[in-house]
Design an enzyme around this catalytic site. Structure first.
Site, PDB file in Angstrom:
ATOM      1  CG  ASP A 144       0.482   7.844  -2.820  1.00  0.00           C
ATOM      2  OD1 ASP A 144       0.206   8.723  -3.667  1.00  0.00           O
ATOM      3  OD2 ASP A 144       0.168   7.942  -1.619  1.00  0.00           O
ATOM      4  CG  ASN A 197      -7.148   0.712   0.924  1.00  0.00           C
ATOM      5  OD1 ASN A 197      -7.526  -0.210   0.214  1.00  0.00           O
ATOM      6  ND2 ASN A 197      -6.054   1.404   0.652  1.00  0.00           N
ATOM      7  CG  ASP A 254      -1.971   0.950   1.310  1.00  0.00           C
ATOM      8  OD1 ASP A 254      -2.434   1.358   0.228  1.00  0.00           O
ATOM      9  OD2 ASP A 254      -2.395   1.313   2.431  1.00  0.00           O
ATOM     10  CG  HIS A 255      -0.500   4.856   0.652  1.00  0.00           C
ATOM     11  ND1 HIS A 255      -1.017   5.857  -0.145  1.00  0.00           N
ATOM     12  CD2 HIS A 255      -1.533   4.434   1.430  1.00  0.00           C
ATOM     13  CE1 HIS A 255      -2.299   6.049   0.151  1.00  0.00           C
ATOM     14  NE2 HIS A 255      -2.646   5.182   1.088  1.00  0.00           N
ATOM     15  CB  ALA A 260      -5.200   1.249   8.012  1.00  0.00           C
ATOM     16  CD  GLU A 313      -3.909   8.714  -3.203  1.00  0.00           C
ATOM     17  OE1 GLU A 313      -3.613   7.673  -2.596  1.00  0.00           O
ATOM     18  OE2 GLU A 313      -3.982   9.837  -2.655  1.00  0.00           O
TER      19      GLU A 313
HETATM   20  P1  13P Z   1      -7.972   4.232   7.390  1.00  0.00           P
HETATM   21  O1  13P Z   1      -6.778   4.199   8.292  1.00  0.00           O
HETATM   22  O2  13P Z   1      -8.714   5.506   7.484  1.00  0.00           O
HETATM   23  O3  13P Z   1      -8.846   3.039   7.550  1.00  0.00           O
HETATM   24  O4  13P Z   1      -7.416   4.207   5.894  1.00  0.00           O
HETATM   25  C1  13P Z   1      -6.781   3.066   5.422  1.00  0.00           C
HETATM   26  C2  13P Z   1      -6.155   3.294   4.111  1.00  0.00           C
HETATM   27  O5  13P Z   1      -6.684   3.969   3.262  1.00  0.00           O
HETATM   28  C3  13P Z   1      -4.883   2.623   3.855  1.00  0.00           C
HETATM   29  O6  13P Z   1      -4.314   3.023   2.644  1.00  0.00           O
END
Ligand code: 13P
Length: 283
Positions: free
Chosen positions: A104, A228, A82-83, A230, A134
């Site tokens: 990203d 997503n 991710d990212h 997190a 993105e």
């Molecule tokens: P949150 O932490 O707001 O759930 O976002 C997760 C996210 O987008 C990870 O890339």
């Protein structure tokens, strides 16, 4: 079952007009909790880790654990970086067997974002992996360390971006942000609708923590195929660990380990339940 390409999960989701949950992890307990929930709900998921988390959770340890957990799962699991910010880290993740990477370039000028995404797409292709990019700015950052503000994705730019980069999935900015929202966000569904009409790639909603089931429903009806989550998992793990440590009696690592797994399991299960019950609104 086991480790699958993220693109396959997104295509399945598109066919069924639903979204796949992408759950961020930072340690062994989080991986176990997420997989346990997915197996119990008999639902495919994406396991992911963001580049910004690697100082706490090194890829050399997390990568093999995530891939092995996916391989052994009783449901389909894609493993995603991710990212991603640097090609070197993307390559490392792909070497460990991740089936998807995100580049990203959202804070870069448009042309630079395109070039960086193209570089990532060429690399991912060597491994047969999926690429997410993105466009526009999602608020905050995965670990809350930076915030470049929110800038909604321009639908016309999204069309050009997707055509020129050939990305498999596009993360959109529609007023969503990482972390806990002070109040439930007002998402720009008109912008999402325009992006969905102009592009034909699966769309990704970052910043899933705190978005209402009704808004997930609307978003899925407008082309969101990956959501997503997190912060909600990290918070749920911490709450369960605190509860355990404040409980009566003797405490040990093994009880703490189980509490952490349980915290993530409960949050992932709750979100899978929401996503599976999302009966998308059609427009
Ligand atoms: P949150 O932490 O707001 O759930 O976002 C997760 C996210 O987008 C990870 O890339």
């Amino acid at each position: 079952m086991g480790l699958v390409k993220m693109k396959d999960l997104l295509n399945q989701a598109s066919e069924q007009n639903r979204a796949v949950g992408a759950f961020s992890v930072g340690n062994l307990e989080m991986i176990k909790g997420a997989i346990k929930a997915a197996e119990e709900m008999n639902t495919p998921i994406i396991l992911q880790i963001a580049e910004v988390r690697l100082p706490h959770s090194p890829l050399s340890l997390m990568g093999p654990m995530m891939v092995e957990a996916a391989r052994n799962a009783k449901v389909e699991v894609a493993v995603h970086l991710d990212h991603g910010k640097t090609i070197g880290v993307l390559r490392q993740a792909l070497e460990y067997g991740f089936t998807s990477v995100m580049m990203d370039g959202s804070t870069l000028p448009f042309e630079e974002n395109i070039n960086k995404t193209l570089e990532a797409a060429r690399l991912a292709k060597e491994y047969g992996a999926t690429v997410e990019a993105e466009l526009g700015l999602v608020g905050g950052s995965e670990d809350g360390s930076t915030d470049d503000g929110i800038r909604c994705t321009n639908p016309e730019d999204a069309k050009v971006f997707c055509e020129r980069t050939g990305v498999d999935a596009l993360a959109v900015a529609i007023g969503n942000a990482h972390g806990n929202y002070p109040v439930a966000p007002r998402l720009a569904f008109d912008v999402l609708k325009a992006i969905d009409e102009k592009t034909d790639v699966p769309l990704v909603l970052h910043g899933g923590t705190g978005i209402t089931p009704e808004d997930f429903r609307k978003a899925v009806g407008l082309g969101i195929r990956k959501i997503n989550i997190a912060t909600a998992s990290f918070d749920s793990l911490t709450r369960e660990a605190e509860k355990y440590l404040k409980s009566e009696g003797r405490h040990d690592y093994f009880g703490l380990n189980e509490a952490m797994v349980q915290g993530v399991y409960e949050n992932v299960k709750q979100h899978i339940r929401i996503f599976n019950c999302v009966e998308p609104l059609s427009y």
